[in-house]
Design a protein around this motif. Structure first.
Motif, PDB file in Angstrom:
ATOM      1  N   VAL A 296      -3.658 -31.463  -8.800  1.00  0.00           N
ATOM      2  CA  VAL A 296      -3.913 -32.225 -10.000  1.00  0.00           C
ATOM      3  C   VAL A 296      -5.226 -33.218  -9.608  1.00  0.00           C
ATOM      4  N   SER A 297      -6.072 -33.260 -10.487  1.00  0.00           N
ATOM      5  CA  SER A 297      -7.460 -33.686 -10.125  1.00  0.00           C
ATOM      6  C   SER A 297      -7.895 -34.724 -11.180  1.00  0.00           C
ATOM      7  N   VAL A 298      -8.589 -35.646 -10.803  1.00  0.00           N
ATOM      8  CA  VAL A 298      -9.524 -36.516 -11.722  1.00  0.00           C
ATOM      9  C   VAL A 298     -10.866 -36.515 -11.072  1.00  0.00           C
ATOM     10  N   GLY A 299     -11.823 -36.087 -11.801  1.00  0.00           N
ATOM     11  CA  GLY A 299     -13.459 -36.006 -11.091  1.00  0.00           C
ATOM     12  C   GLY A 299     -13.300 -35.512  -9.858  1.00  0.00           C
ATOM     13  N   PRO A 300     -13.690 -35.939  -8.722  1.00  0.00           N
ATOM     14  CA  PRO A 300     -13.597 -35.637  -7.372  1.00  0.00           C
ATOM     15  C   PRO A 300     -12.611 -35.642  -6.558  1.00  0.00           C
ATOM     16  N   LEU A 301     -11.683 -36.454  -7.184  1.00  0.00           N
ATOM     17  CA  LEU A 301     -10.423 -36.636  -6.481  1.00  0.00           C
ATOM     18  C   LEU A 301      -9.333 -35.815  -6.852  1.00  0.00           C
ATOM     19  N   SER A 302      -8.435 -35.182  -5.832  1.00  0.00           N
ATOM     20  CA  SER A 302      -7.693 -34.156  -6.010  1.00  0.00           C
ATOM     21  C   SER A 302      -6.566 -34.279  -5.095  1.00  0.00           C
ATOM     22  N   VAL A 303      -5.216 -33.983  -5.817  1.00  0.00           N
ATOM     23  CA  VAL A 303      -3.924 -33.912  -4.928  1.00  0.00           C
ATOM     24  C   VAL A 303      -3.519 -32.384  -4.746  1.00  0.00           C
ATOM     25  N   ALA A 304      -3.237 -31.765  -3.781  1.00  0.00           N
ATOM     26  CA  ALA A 304      -3.072 -30.433  -3.632  1.00  0.00           C
ATOM     27  C   ALA A 304      -1.589 -29.878  -4.070  1.00  0.00           C
ATOM     28  N   GLN A 305      -0.518 -30.944  -3.902  1.00  0.00           N
ATOM     29  CA  GLN A 305       0.550 -30.526  -4.174  1.00  0.00           C
ATOM     30  C   GLN A 305       1.051 -31.677  -4.944  1.00  0.00           C
ATOM     31  N   GLN A 306       0.732 -32.019  -6.141  1.00  0.00           N
ATOM     32  CA  GLN A 306       1.310 -33.235  -6.999  1.00  0.00           C
ATOM     33  C   GLN A 306       2.541 -32.667  -7.725  1.00  0.00           C
ATOM     34  N   THR A 307       3.511 -33.725  -7.406  1.00  0.00           N
ATOM     35  CA  THR A 307       4.853 -33.353  -8.058  1.00  0.00           C
ATOM     36  C   THR A 307       4.725 -33.741  -9.670  1.00  0.00           C
ATOM     37  N   PHE A 308       5.053 -33.191 -10.465  1.00  0.00           N
ATOM     38  CA  PHE A 308       4.942 -33.611 -11.798  1.00  0.00           C
ATOM     39  C   PHE A 308       6.254 -32.877 -12.840  1.00  0.00           C
ATOM     40  N   GLY A 309       6.591 -33.693 -13.659  1.00  0.00           N
ATOM     41  CA  GLY A 309       7.553 -32.954 -14.666  1.00  0.00           C
ATOM     42  C   GLY A 309       7.031 -32.066 -15.530  1.00  0.00           C
ATOM     43  N   ALA A 310       7.532 -30.659 -15.290  1.00  0.00           N
ATOM     44  CA  ALA A 310       7.291 -29.384 -16.183  1.00  0.00           C
ATOM     45  C   ALA A 310       7.874 -29.527 -17.371  1.00  0.00           C
ATOM     46  N   VAL A 311       7.475 -29.968 -18.455  1.00  0.00           N
ATOM     47  CA  VAL A 311       8.393 -30.394 -19.784  1.00  0.00           C
ATOM     48  C   VAL A 311       8.282 -29.224 -20.374  1.00  0.00           C
ATOM     49  N   LYS A 312       9.719 -28.686 -20.977  1.00  0.00           N
ATOM     50  CA  LYS A 312       9.913 -27.462 -21.874  1.00  0.00           C
ATOM     51  C   LYS A 312      10.421 -27.871 -23.183  1.00  0.00           C
ATOM     52  N   SER A 313      10.987 -29.080 -23.385  1.00  0.00           N
ATOM     53  CA  SER A 313      11.381 -29.725 -24.417  1.00  0.00           C
ATOM     54  C   SER A 313      10.996 -31.055 -24.956  1.00  0.00           C
ATOM     55  N   GLU A 314      10.730 -31.537 -25.973  1.00  0.00           N
ATOM     56  CA  GLU A 314      10.179 -32.850 -26.411  1.00  0.00           C
ATOM     57  C   GLU A 314      10.846 -33.228 -27.881  1.00  0.00           C
ATOM     58  N   THR A 315      11.379 -34.383 -27.814  1.00  0.00           N
ATOM     59  CA  THR A 315      11.874 -34.732 -29.236  1.00  0.00           C
ATOM     60  C   THR A 315      10.694 -35.056 -30.160  1.00  0.00           C
ATOM     61  N   GLU A 316      11.002 -34.959 -31.610  1.00  0.00           N
ATOM     62  CA  GLU A 316       9.949 -35.141 -32.543  1.00  0.00           C
ATOM     63  C   GLU A 316       9.329 -36.328 -32.349  1.00  0.00           C
ATOM     64  N   ASP A 317       9.605 -37.196 -31.766  1.00  0.00           N
ATOM     65  CA  ASP A 317       9.091 -38.479 -31.745  1.00  0.00           C
ATOM     66  C   ASP A 317       7.539 -38.228 -31.098  1.00  0.00           C
ATOM     67  N   PHE A 318       7.700 -37.202 -30.170  1.00  0.00           N
ATOM     68  CA  PHE A 318       6.064 -37.196 -29.429  1.00  0.00           C
ATOM     69  C   PHE A 318       5.329 -36.117 -30.377  1.00  0.00           C
ATOM     70  N   TYR A 319       5.645 -35.755 -31.455  1.00  0.00           N
ATOM     71  CA  TYR A 319       5.002 -34.361 -32.308  1.00  0.00           C
ATOM     72  C   TYR A 319       3.533 -35.004 -32.798  1.00  0.00           C
ATOM     73  N   ASP A 320       3.574 -36.526 -33.218  1.00  0.00           N
ATOM     74  CA  ASP A 320       2.319 -36.873 -33.845  1.00  0.00           C
ATOM     75  C   ASP A 320       1.509 -37.652 -32.636  1.00  0.00           C
ATOM     76  N   ALA A 321       2.024 -37.671 -31.250  1.00  0.00           N
ATOM     77  CA  ALA A 321       1.053 -38.123 -30.368  1.00  0.00           C
ATOM     78  C   ALA A 321      -0.152 -37.315 -30.030  1.00  0.00           C
ATOM     79  N   PRO A 322      -1.258 -38.263 -29.735  1.00  0.00           N
ATOM     80  CA  PRO A 322      -2.712 -37.548 -29.514  1.00  0.00           C
ATOM     81  C   PRO A 322      -2.836 -36.875 -28.247  1.00  0.00           C
ATOM     82  N   SER A 323      -1.849 -37.575 -27.367  1.00  0.00           N
ATOM     83  CA  SER A 323      -2.124 -37.030 -25.933  1.00  0.00           C
ATOM     84  C   SER A 323      -0.893 -35.835 -25.591  1.00  0.00           C
TER      85      SER A 323
END
Length: 431
Positions: A193-220
């Protein structure tokens, strides 16, 4: 200083003399989300259920540098973190923007809707292949997990295509986060996971497979939590904490500028403070709990001579639009404003006050008072012809700790264990 400017969620830009009718849609939705987001706040602030604090700031000194950029006016000065002013321009003209190794600037987009700045999001890069995959994430100092959709056909936003990254792997652990009525779920994974020149080789994150409809209109697409990893649902260090641990950032601090009422102009400065986003010195207050970025809120005042003593822990939360206080403190605060009253038509927690009331609202953190601009405090009239306006401080109501306040603001310093506020360029009077 205007509340929610040089790091934290600003209110929508509005002129105090311009009629603006309050739209409760987004405020009521945010209240619902806070119920889930801060469901564990009381136990976290009591030290219960926390992940170990790894102190990723080891080896870093409290923030004094680097300062990126310069104020672009002929006789401009930049005030450093100790408050001393230094000349930034000479006869040759404005000094150019300075880029410093060990820093990265993430541009933020402001999602403006219903007269409010709803959320701010920027680009984060995932995967080992070149080019890496870019997903957008909501910036949130009130939580500590990074999550994005992964191979998710039912998710509304873009999804990370894990099969295109040779360094992606799952950890075999379930992951879920609730935000009131909204919820995302999946499993934990790791990748670059990186932002510009900064990078983490093994960043833990949530790999989302399901989201409720509250997020359907989110721009991000997802969310980047920047609170302390001690409260992460993943029980893993945050992205910024990993950048510190690997000694990639020039400073153990990050700063957030949220532009007011404009899509462009916001920014997260990782390992740095961008002087082009501020017009005054940084003032510091000590963190009282390494969970949320939290300060002691000592007092609220109206017109200086009237005040409400407070003994609250204030979570400084860029993912929250408004200011929330316990019921009793909120009612005491509005009692200082003649003609104010509860506005139950919008739901519990809302108050109105006469729009023409001259107000000078201040919040005191660690003995320092910070002013809330009247245009920011005023969320709008109850109707176009109404003499009453809705106030920007709301009551938390049941389900929250009675000693918790939720506020948005500026620069977050791990080794200094403190938060700094600076007057934002949003407060600069137009020419």
């Amino acid at each position: 200083m205007k509340i929610k400017r040089s790091a934290g969620r600003p209110f929508a830009q509005r002129n105090a003399d311009t009629p603006h009718v309050f739209d409760p849609t987004y405020a009521t939705a945010e209240i619902s989300g806070l119920l889930g987001k801060y469901a564990q706040a009381e136990q976290f602030l009591s030290g219960v259920g926390l992940n170990p604090d790894t102190h990723p700031e080891k080896g870093y000194a409290p923030f004094t540098h680097p300062l990126i950029g310069a104020l672009n006016s002929t006789n401009a000065t930049v005030t450093n973190t100790t408050g001393a002013a230094n000349a930034t321009n000479d006869a040759s003209g404005p000094r150019p923007i300075v880029q410093i190794p060990g820093t990265a600037q993430m541009a933020l987009t402001d999602d403006v809707a219903g007269g409010m700045d709803i959320l701010y999001y920027g680009n984060l890069e995932f995967g080992s292949h070149s080019p890496s995959q870019v997903l957008t994430v909501d910036i949130d100092t009130g939580s500590a997990d990074l999550w994005v959709p992964v191979n998710c056909r039912s998710c509304a936003g873009d999804s990370f295509r894990a099969y295109e990254s040779s360094s992606y792997h799952t950890l075999g652990q379930r992951f879920s986060v609730s935000y009131g009525a909204g919820k995302v779920s999946g499993s934990l994974a790791q990748d670059v996971v990186s932002v510009g020149p900064l990078s983490v080789a093994q960043q833990t994150f949530g790999a989302v497979k399901s989201e409720t409809e509250d997020f359907y209109d989110a721009p991000s697409d997802g969310l980047l939590g920047l609170a302390f990893g001690s409260i992460a649902q993943s029980r893993q260090p945050t992205f910024f904490e990993n950048l510190m641990t690997s000694k990639q950032v020039a400073s153990g601090a990050f700063a957030v500028h949220l532009q007011r009422d404009q899509a462009a102009g916001g920014e997260v400065c990782f390992g740095c403070f961008d002087t082009t986003k501020a017009i005054g010195p940084i003032t510091w207050s000590p963190v009282v709990s390494r969970t949320y970025w939290s300060l002691g809120l000592n007092k609220l005042a109206v017109n200086q001579w009237q005040g409400v003593p407070a003994n609250l822990t204030a979570a400084i939360d860029t993912g929250t639009t408004l200011i929330y206080l316990p019921d009793d403190v909120t009612s005491q605060f509005y009692a200082l404003i003649p003609g104010s009253k509860q506005a139950l038509e919008y739901g519990a927690g809302f108050y109105t006050y006469p729009c023409d009331t001259p107000l000078a609202v201040t919040l005191t953190f660690g003995g320092r008072a910070y002013s809330v601009d009247p245009a920011d405090f005023n969320l709008g009239r109850t109707s176009a012809a109404s003499p009453d306006c809705v106030g920007g401080i709301l009551a938390l109501g049941q389900g929250f700790p009675d000693n918790l306040a939720i506020i948005g603001y500026s620069i977050y310093d791990y080794p200094g264990n403190r938060i700094g506020f600076a007057l934002s360029v949003n407060n600069k009077d137009p020419p």
